[in-house]
Design an enzyme around this catalytic site. Sequence first.
Site, mmCIF file in Angstrom:
data_model
loop_
_atom_site.group_PDB
_atom_site.id
_atom_site.type_symbol
_atom_site.label_atom_id
_atom_site.label_comp_id
_atom_site.label_asym_id
_atom_site.label_seq_id
_atom_site.Cartn_x
_atom_site.Cartn_y
_atom_site.Cartn_z
ATOM 1 N N HIS A 55 -2.620 5.586 6.258
ATOM 2 C CA HIS A 55 -1.243 6.072 6.407
ATOM 3 C C HIS A 55 -1.200 7.514 5.895
ATOM 4 O O HIS A 55 -2.016 7.902 5.042
ATOM 5 C CB HIS A 55 -0.267 5.290 5.526
ATOM 6 N N CYS A 70 0.833 -1.214 0.000
ATOM 7 C CA CYS A 70 0.000 0.000 0.000
ATOM 8 C C CYS A 70 0.867 1.263 0.000
ATOM 9 O O CYS A 70 0.657 2.173 -0.809
ATOM 10 C CB CYS A 70 -0.949 -0.012 1.189
HETATM 11 P P1 NAD Z 1 -5.481 -10.684 6.135
HETATM 12 O O1 NAD Z 1 -4.874 -11.341 7.316
HETATM 13 O O2 NAD Z 1 -6.535 -9.658 6.336
HETATM 14 O O3 NAD Z 1 -6.071 -11.796 5.152
HETATM 15 C C1 NAD Z 1 -5.369 -12.953 4.804
HETATM 16 C C2 NAD Z 1 -6.359 -14.090 4.635
HETATM 17 O O4 NAD Z 1 -5.666 -15.249 4.177
HETATM 18 C C3 NAD Z 1 -7.071 -14.470 5.933
HETATM 19 O O5 NAD Z 1 -8.443 -14.628 5.641
HETATM 20 C C4 NAD Z 1 -6.423 -15.797 6.320
HETATM 21 O O6 NAD Z 1 -7.302 -16.634 7.020
HETATM 22 C C5 NAD Z 1 -6.103 -16.383 4.950
HETATM 23 N N1 NAD Z 1 -5.053 -17.417 4.954
HETATM 24 C C6 NAD Z 1 -4.215 -17.792 5.955
HETATM 25 N N2 NAD Z 1 -3.402 -18.784 5.527
HETATM 26 C C7 NAD Z 1 -3.717 -19.038 4.251
HETATM 27 C C8 NAD Z 1 -3.246 -19.949 3.276
HETATM 28 N N3 NAD Z 1 -2.263 -20.826 3.538
HETATM 29 N N4 NAD Z 1 -3.816 -19.951 2.048
HETATM 30 C C9 NAD Z 1 -4.789 -19.081 1.760
HETATM 31 N N5 NAD Z 1 -5.292 -18.194 2.651
HETATM 32 C C10 NAD Z 1 -4.762 -18.169 3.866
HETATM 33 O O7 NAD Z 1 -4.260 -10.095 5.307
HETATM 34 P P2 NAD Z 1 -4.294 -8.869 4.299
HETATM 35 O O8 NAD Z 1 -4.165 -7.607 5.088
HETATM 36 O O9 NAD Z 1 -5.434 -9.016 3.362
HETATM 37 O O10 NAD Z 1 -2.898 -9.058 3.563
HETATM 38 C C11 NAD Z 1 -2.762 -9.938 2.453
HETATM 39 C C12 NAD Z 1 -1.537 -9.529 1.648
HETATM 40 O O11 NAD Z 1 -1.737 -8.202 1.183
HETATM 41 C C13 NAD Z 1 -0.216 -9.498 2.435
HETATM 42 O O12 NAD Z 1 0.840 -9.803 1.553
HETATM 43 C C14 NAD Z 1 -0.112 -8.044 2.857
HETATM 44 O O13 NAD Z 1 1.218 -7.655 3.107
HETATM 45 C C15 NAD Z 1 -0.666 -7.361 1.625
HETATM 46 N N6 NAD Z 1 -1.214 -6.011 1.856
HETATM 47 C C16 NAD Z 1 -1.944 -5.731 2.970
HETATM 48 C C17 NAD Z 1 -2.420 -4.442 3.159
HETATM 49 C C18 NAD Z 1 -3.168 -4.051 4.386
HETATM 50 O O14 NAD Z 1 -2.998 -2.937 4.856
HETATM 51 N N7 NAD Z 1 -4.011 -4.888 4.937
HETATM 52 C C19 NAD Z 1 -2.182 -3.450 2.196
HETATM 53 C C20 NAD Z 1 -1.484 -3.800 1.035
HETATM 54 C C21 NAD Z 1 -0.988 -5.087 0.871
#
Ligand code: NAD
Length: 340
Positions: A220, A141
């Site tokens: 942010h 992000c």
């Molecule tokens: P999150 O924890 O909200 O969601 C992740 C999901 O994946 C959960 O539902 C979890 O149960 C599931 N999960 C766990 N193990 C798994 C597996 N082995 N296979 C498939 N699913 C599985 O996380 P998020 O915030 O959505 O982040 C996801 C990605 O996006 C990460 O790489 C993070 O760095 C990136 N990201 C997050 C944000 C943010 O601010 N939330 C912003 C940009 C990028």
Amino acid sequence: MVVRVAVNGFGTIGKRVADAVAKQPDMKLVGVAKTRPSFEARAAVERGYPLFVAGDGKLGDFGAASLPVAGTLAEMLEITDVVVDASPEKIGRENAKLYEAAKVRAVFQGGEKPDVAEVSFSALANYGAAKGRHRVRVVSCNTTGLARAAAVLLPHFGIAAWEATLIRRAADPDDPKRGPLNGILPTFKLPSHHGPDLRTIFPDLTIATTAVVVPTTLMHVHVNHVRFQRPPKDTNTLLEAFRASPRFRIFEEWEHVDGTPQVMEFARDRGHGRPDMMENVLWTNGVRVDGAEAYFFQAIHQESIVVPENIDAIRAMFELAPDGPSSIAITDKTLGIGTR
Ligand code: NAD
């Protein structure tokens, strides 16, 4: 051509990407995968998304929760052209092996190291670099916010040097476990990883980033200080450059948006369903040119800014649009980006 898209990991990013894919005229959402039953798994079913079981998830757990399951992750991969991996940080790298074995293309998120993919991606910056690729990583992000600003500033004014301080939200609003609740935490990696991450897209950019974490969940905020090679004539010239770009929302002084609380209230009022703010947010009174230098604040909604980038990444990989601006136009129209 309609590309079949699956989403593995249905949390903050995954559920938003799934909803966005479902709105695209040239994509079909074939399913979403979750590891265990939850309110989000239930929402997927209620939205009519086929639900598959991922990771160490057990079919029986979903049965016990009366959630109908369409199959396993392996079965989902059999019916898809590309999977968007939105699993937690570092899990995507593990999942990459499954995608490769299934011969399915994949989009990864910024929580993975750059070498998980052939290219790191941000639509305004390097759409063309993802064309025809099999593995693309949408940067995080914060890096997406910086990449968009760089995509505006570089062609117009050139960048001699850029310092950015990232004031980071402590946790996403749905996360009851992370903090701080009261405190400001310097990130003791100096400079922070964001500058090097941005250089995966702009290898020659001179940028130094630092970060602190503060007790908020909304957004942010980046505090930017840039020295230009070809400085804008005045503040208005710089503002016009941002205004002319998609994916920026610039608040006027008379709108009385003092900070992130009102930005997110605007997003709630806008009424796109989920109150998201997928644009970089700038303020007219938060942009100032001073000789060859400029200062600008921008706010980044961490939960949603990468969503349109995931859509454009897919469109580039399958060459569904002739160029970045055409893809961005479709994505932004379908997601309501840039409206009011
Ligand atoms: P999150 O924890 O909200 O969601 C992740 C999901 O994946 C959960 O539902 C979890 O149960 C599931 N999960 C766990 N193990 C798994 C597996 N082995 N296979 C498939 N699913 C599985 O996380 P998020 O915030 O959505 O982040 C996801 C990605 O996006 C990460 O790489 C993070 O760095 C990136 N990201 C997050 C944000 C943010 O601010 N939330 C912003 C940009 C990028």
